[in-house]
Enzyme design. Structure first.
Site, mmCIF file in Angstrom:
data_model
loop_
_atom_site.group_PDB
_atom_site.id
_atom_site.type_symbol
_atom_site.label_atom_id
_atom_site.label_comp_id
_atom_site.label_asym_id
_atom_site.label_seq_id
_atom_site.Cartn_x
_atom_site.Cartn_y
_atom_site.Cartn_z
ATOM 1 N N HIS A 179 -6.979 -6.855 -0.618
ATOM 2 C CA HIS A 179 -5.904 -5.863 -0.521
ATOM 3 C C HIS A 179 -4.936 -6.193 0.610
ATOM 4 O O HIS A 179 -3.724 -6.014 0.469
ATOM 5 C CB HIS A 179 -6.515 -4.478 -0.294
ATOM 6 C CG HIS A 179 -5.511 -3.393 -0.114
ATOM 7 N ND1 HIS A 179 -4.640 -3.007 -1.112
ATOM 8 C CD2 HIS A 179 -5.231 -2.596 0.959
ATOM 9 C CE1 HIS A 179 -3.866 -2.029 -0.665
ATOM 10 N NE2 HIS A 179 -4.204 -1.758 0.586
ATOM 11 N N ASP A 238 0.833 -1.196 0.000
ATOM 12 C CA ASP A 238 0.000 0.000 0.000
ATOM 13 C C ASP A 238 0.879 1.261 0.000
ATOM 14 O O ASP A 238 1.712 1.416 -0.889
ATOM 15 C CB ASP A 238 -0.966 -0.065 1.192
ATOM 16 C CG ASP A 238 -2.042 1.001 1.163
ATOM 17 O OD1 ASP A 238 -3.018 0.830 0.429
ATOM 18 O OD2 ASP A 238 -1.883 2.009 1.888
#
Length: 286
Positions: free
Chosen positions: A265, A98
């Site tokens: 994610h 991320d």
């Protein structure tokens, strides 16, 4: 919870931990987590590598910049290069998830002599995401636009119930439940994100992405990262559902490999063994 060491960089204090022996590997977390996210795989990786986990500026136990430009990926990257140099690692592998992956990508562009290899986890390039923002992407990644709103609007909204907002972020980017996250790590994340200064700094992170980082990345569209690179992404994540993640990196990485990992994610939390195996296989092949 382990008390971190700290290092001063550019008037910021960076919290970090070191484990293991071997070639140096820097691991960088993303939003809204801290260096603690790597704990489930550090013990295995530290059998082959010297592992450095660090809180990005603005996050965890690191200091909290007061303005958006101070939260640019360029400055985050410089923090970490300086940290690694202070530990005696002039050249090292870096892997990020991320926001940490975005800082790592910027690091590989700005400091090619320092980066032996680059691993980015579940991101597409910042410039690509912002330039090609669609309705579906904006809906899935609405927090990019919400957090970038002028201060103190998002800070005030989030401050009324930080756990509700940030836990929704953990669950909102593709196939996740709170049970996917270690209970002790969740406690550490909550401690960090309940800090008003941390909330402000994380908002500044997203303001900087639009106001500063987008410009930096647009300037570098003609450049490719030269070192070996691995693109890992969650098989069921929002980005994988909306985009061909490896294809977004083809023009950015000279030597690219890619692998989809089970999960969304936050696949490092959901599939730590698979994440470890993919990262280790890549690094040991170099």
């Amino acid at each position: 919870m382990t008390d971190p060491d700290s290092f001063g960089s550019d008037n910021q204090v960076i919290a970090y931990e070191v484990a293991g022996n071997g070639p140096p590997l820097l691991l960088l977390h993303g939003f809204p987590q801290t260096r603690a996210m790597w704990r489930p795989i550090v013990s295995a990786l530290s059998q082959d590598f010297t592992i450095v986990t660090a809180d990005l500026r603005g996050y965890g136990a690191s200091s909290k910049p007061a303005t958006p430009p101070e939260m640019s990926f360029r400055l985050m990257a410089q923090d970490m290069v300086s940290l690694m140099d202070s530990l005696g690692h002039a050249r090292f592998h870096v892997a990020g998830h991320d926001r940490g992956a975005r800082a790592a990508h910027r690091m590989a562009l700005d400091h090619p002599d320092a980066v032996s290899s680059l691993t980015v986890m579940d991101i597409v390039p910042t410039e690509h995401l912002l330039t090609h923002m669609t309705t579906d992407i904006a809906k899935a990644y609405y927090h990019w636009l919400f957090l970038a709103q002028p201060e103190p609007f998002p800070e005030t909204m989030i401050g009324h119930d930080p756990d509700a907002f940030f836990e929704r972020c953990l669950l909102g980017f593709g196939k996740a439940s709170l049970d996917d996250f270690d209970a002790d790590l969740l406690t550490e994340y909550r401690t960090a994100w309940r800090d008003p200064d941390c909330i402000r700094a994380m908002c500044h992170d997203y303001r900087a992405a639009i106001e500063v980082d987008w410009h930096h990345d647009t300037q570098d569209l003609a450049r490719k990262v030269a070192c070996p690179a691995l693109v890992l992404y969650g098989k069921d994540g929002a980005m994988a559902q909306l985009l061909d993640v490896p294809a977004t990196w083809v023009d950015r990485l000279s030597d690219m490999r890619h692998t989809a990992i089970e999960g969304g994610h936050f696949f490092p939390d959901q599939s730590p063994i698979a994440t470890h195996n993919a990262l280790r296989q890549f690094l040991m092949s170099l």
